[in-house]
Design an enzyme around this catalytic site. Structure first.
Site, short mmCIF file in Angstrom:
data_model
loop_
_atom_site.label_atom_id
_atom_site.label_comp_id
_atom_site.label_asym_id
_atom_site.label_seq_id
_atom_site.Cartn_x
_atom_site.Cartn_y
_atom_site.Cartn_z
N GLU A 1 -3.76 0.22 -10.34
CA GLU A 1 -3.07 0.50 -8.34
C GLU A 1 -2.69 1.83 -9.56
OE1 GLU A 1 -1.17 -0.16 -4.35
OE2 GLU A 1 -0.68 -1.57 -6.43
N LYS B 1 -6.93 1.12 0.65
CA LYS B 1 -5.99 0.08 1.35
C LYS B 1 -5.74 -0.90 2.02
CE LYS B 1 -2.05 -1.60 -0.78
NZ LYS B 1 -0.84 -1.80 -2.24
N CYS C 1 -3.48 -4.86 -5.12
CA CYS C 1 -2.65 -5.01 -4.76
C CYS C 1 -2.14 -6.47 -4.50
CB CYS C 1 -1.38 -4.05 -4.76
SG CYS C 1 0.29 -4.66 -5.64
#
Length: 486
Positions: A268, A317, A365
């Protein structure tokens, strides 16, 4: 009477401490069953103390946000702000559990139908909260890494079902303790029944894992080179670290080609906004980075086909980190949060990244906590799971929790999971939740992993949360029937 009330509060505090210890990275369900006894026996106030203590202990890694001066927060305010965020999270957990315990108290915790209903509601609550910004760890995650056999049941009921199961087992233990306290007969029979249920659940879960551990003779194998740059987030945009990152990217591209890898995977945020690969390569690259969607900034996993230096596909995301990437009303406050890149906007909810070589389920994440999102992508055709993260500057504790959640996600979907993180964990997880090769945390390195692309579906993949919903219905029906009879 005052002495008894004091003991109740002390018991709730000790139970919360024990629950916080039982959660990952330890992952010990028996400790949690003992810790949950006050939840069935005490009222909403002690339940709130229990929950707040457990949340604060298990989420203490939040304090490692300090210092925040690198994102513009004055140093004298940094530690108080981090402590405030930590305390607010504990307060939220305390309030939700107090409401749950108030419902249990109103219905009567001694009835099995209420235990069934309340446990299923808790499990559904964890699943629902995992889709929003304010959830990380719950009771469903306590099975890992310490009890992989019990975790195998996630193939049937998911993390929400595992949470409900922990509460039901704790309720059975609480009823046994009440029977012992009252000197009732037949206590040994009830104890043996409870132990037999625990053994059967473990046996069933282990059998499910054994099936997942068998390779599919018809499924293809892939190899991926995972890069762990170990670039400190607080120094990422300095000239020195940018040159170091570019050098490591070039080395990783060359190494992936030399080893004949099918993929190169970067964590990420490895690439800045507008940044492409340093050089074209013969290997496809999946890299964390940023992209612009009209006027919105997105944190994404970018897809670079072989020989391409610019991304030709992406998945954004969706589940943003509260206050880190997303702030309620941030546009009005002119504050973009605690992110070095500014305010990030969420992308579509789907976790399915479509590729010509085969679709993949992606968790960026914080999204590793949302099992329902990844199981949806697996149901839609994803053959493996990619977890991309940057867990710096947090301590090893958070990496261990991330690893446990990765194991749970692999078991739920019966998929191989590849994790690529800036400082760790960078590793591969097998479909039965067993850990494969891994890089040491907090050190730069590269790791070649092999994994299989699968198309099978677990019962949880097919049914989703329907077992929990049906359990709620059964608990409601049984409770209403008991009320009418009385």
């Amino acid at each position: 009477m005052a002495e008894n009330r004091r003991l109740v509060w002390i018991g709730a505090l000790l139970g919360g401490l024990l629950a916080g210890v039982a959660l990952p990275p330890l992952g010990c369900p028996p400790l949690l069953w003992i810790a949950l006894l006050p939840q069935w026996g005490f009222g909403p106030g002690p339940a709130a103390l229990w929950a707040g203590t457990a949340v604060l202990l298990s989420h203490r890694w939040l304090l490692w946000l300090h210092p925040l001066d690198w994102v513009g927060v004055p140093l004298p305010l940094s530690l108080p702000l981090c402590v405030l965020l930590w305390l607010l999270l504990g307060l939220l957990g305390a309030g939700l559990v107090a409401l749950w315990r108030a419902l249990v108290g109103r219905l009567g915790p001694g009835r099995w139908s209420v235990a069934l209903l309340a446990s299923a509601l808790w499990g559904l609550g964890e699943v629902w909260m995992a889709k929003g910004p304010l959830f990380w760890l719950g009771l469903g995650s306590v099975v890992l890494p310490g009890d992989r056999a019990l975790a195998g049941l996630a193939q049937w009921v998911g993390a929400g079902g595992l949470a409900a199961l922990q509460l039901l087992l704790a309720w059975g233990l609480w009823r046994l303790l009440l029977a012992w306290w009252d000197g009732r007969r037949g206590l040994w029979r009830g104890g043996l029944t409870w132990l037999l249920a625990v053994a059967l659940l473990h046996g069933l879960g282990w059998q499910l894992l054994q099936r997942s551990s068998l390779p599919d003779p018809e499924a293809p194998w892939l190899s991926a080179l995972v890069l762990q740059p170990d670039i400190p987030t607080r120094e990422k945009f300095s000239w020195t670290q940018q040159r170091a990152l570019e050098r490591r990217l070039r080395e990783a591209q060359a190494e992936a080609e030399a080893q004949g890898a099918d993929l190169l995977v970067l964590p990420e945020g490895a690439l800045a906004l507008g940044q492409g690969l340093p050089a074209p390569g013969a290997v496809e690259v999946l890299s964390g980075g940023f992209r612009q969607e009209e006027i919105e900034l997105r944190s994404s996993v970018l897809l670079f086909p072989p020989q391409a230096q610019e991304a030709e596909g992406a998945i954004d995301k969706h589940r943003l980190v509260p206050l880190g990437e997303w702030v309620p009303g941030g546009a009005l406050w002119r504050w973009a949060g605690l992110s070095a890149v500014g305010g990030v906007e969420p992308g579509p909810a789907s976790r399915l990244l479509q590729r010509p070589q085969g679709d993949v389920a992606v968790a960026i994440c914080y999204e590793i906590a949302d099992g329902a999102g990844l199981i949806g992508a697996s149901r839609a055709g994803a053959g493996w799971i990619l977890a991309s993260a940057n867990l710096d500057p947090y301590p090893l504790l958070l990496q261990q929790q991330f690893q446990a959640l990765s194991q749970l996600r692999a078991i739920e979907a019966s998929r191989w999971l590849v994790s690529s993180a800036n400082t760790g964990p960078s590793l591969v997880v097998r479909p039965d939740g067993a850990l494969g090769q891994a890089l040491p945390p907090m050190h730069a390195g590269m790791l070649l992993v092999r994994f299989q692309v699968r198309s099978n579906q677990t019962p949880y993949g097919r049914w989703g949360e329907w077992p929990l919903l049906l359990t709620v219905g059964a608990g409601l029906a049984a409770s209403r029937s008991r009320v009418r009879q009385s």
